[in-house]
Design an enzyme around this catalytic site. Structure first.
Site, PDB file in Angstrom:
ATOM      1  N   ASP A  17       0.870  -1.171   0.000  1.00 18.41           N
ATOM      2  CA  ASP A  17       0.000   0.000   0.000  1.00 18.41           C
ATOM      3  C   ASP A  17       0.910   1.226   0.000  1.00 18.41           C
ATOM      4  O   ASP A  17       2.099   1.127   0.343  1.00 18.41           O
ATOM      5  CB  ASP A  17      -0.880  -0.035   1.253  1.00 18.41           C
ATOM      6  CG  ASP A  17      -1.672   1.245   1.441  1.00 18.41           C
ATOM      7  OD1 ASP A  17      -2.352   1.678   0.486  1.00 18.41           O
ATOM      8  OD2 ASP A  17      -1.598   1.818   2.539  1.00 18.41           O
ATOM      9  N   ASP A  19      -0.141   5.039   1.010  1.00 16.45           N
ATOM     10  CA  ASP A  19      -0.361   5.993   2.099  1.00 16.45           C
ATOM     11  C   ASP A  19      -0.420   5.303   3.454  1.00 16.45           C
ATOM     12  O   ASP A  19      -1.217   4.379   3.663  1.00 16.45           O
ATOM     13  CB  ASP A  19      -1.656   6.762   1.868  1.00 16.45           C
ATOM     14  CG  ASP A  19      -1.581   7.640   0.626  1.00 16.45           C
ATOM     15  OD1 ASP A  19      -0.794   8.589   0.634  1.00 16.45           O
ATOM     16  OD2 ASP A  19      -2.298   7.355  -0.351  1.00 16.45           O
TER      17      ASP A  19
END
Length: 238
Positions: A17, A19
């Site tokens: 991922d 953020d």
């Protein structure tokens, strides 16, 4: 799903991922949502802010459109969000602790990596280039590539398909409840980063606050994680 973290992990691919996992962008993201809501004279609570983490902006806007003035469209709010994202007073995103060390370890081990983000392609490539880590990723899956955002597993399944690996041999790094559930629904194993929601930590192999503290990862020998669920499209873990 706890394990002995001194035992090396195996993976055919590592999926990240963006953020809150690869980059510390949560202060920027939260401030961006605060400014969008404030620009339309709406209050936003800490609980509401937390519920937006790890999700596509299009999904968030669709869910909360009823809070905004009648007549505003999702396109109107997305334009507002893009305009606000250009404001120089927003906090700048930085690499998470240990991120560069872990990426170099994975490269040296011959393990391909992919990025699976709820952000758009322009957003992702800008941050990866600015932080000088773009060349670590064999493929990027962004909000523009999927029909269903996290917690749906579509993004992780697509990344595994592009890399040519069985999702059950993939290792995902995630920080949010939506992301962890997406990873688990794909059949992948997951390492939680930072301070994940307590309810999700039982779904992960380990929790690391510094990515450099991730257990050793060796290239998979063809065996999938034996305790992982069968990958399923369109269904997220409860």
């Amino acid at each position: 799903m706890s394990r002995d973290t001194t035992t090396p992990l195996t993976a055919a691919a590592a999926l990240f991922d963006l953020d809150g996992t690869l980059i510390d962008s949560e202060p920027r993201s939260q401030e961006l949502w605060r400014r969008l809501f404030a620009a339309h004279d709406l209050a936003i609570t800490p609980a509401l802010l937390a519920s937006l983490s790890g999700r596509r902006s299009a999904d968030v806007i669709a869910e909360h459109l009823h809070r905004f003035s009648p007549g505003l469209t999702p396109d109107d709010l997305r334009r507002d969000l893009r305009r606000l994202d250009e404001e120089t007073s927003l906090p700048e995103a930085r690499l998470m602790r240990g991120a560069r060390t872990l990426l170099n370890r994975l490269r040296n081990a011959g393990i391909p990596t992919a990025l699976v983000t709820s952000g758009g392609l322009k957003y992702a490539t800008r941050h990866l280039a600015r932080l000088d880590v773009a060349d670590h990723f064999a493929t990027l899956v962004t909000a523009d590539d999927v029909t269903h955002g996290k917690p749906d597993p579509e993004g992780y399944l697509l990344a595994c398909s592009r890399l040519g690996v069985d999702p059950r041999q993939a290792l995902v790094f995630e920080d949010s409840a939506a992301g962890i559930r997406a990873a688990r629904a794909s059949g992948a194993a997951c390492i939680a980063v930072g301070n994940p929601p307590p309810a999700t930590t039982s779904e992960t192999l380990a929790v690391v606050h510094d990515l450099a503290d991730t257990p050793e990862i060796r290239r998979a020998d063809g065996k999938a994680y034996q305790d992982q669920a069968t990958p399923r499209r369109g269904e997220a873990s409860p």
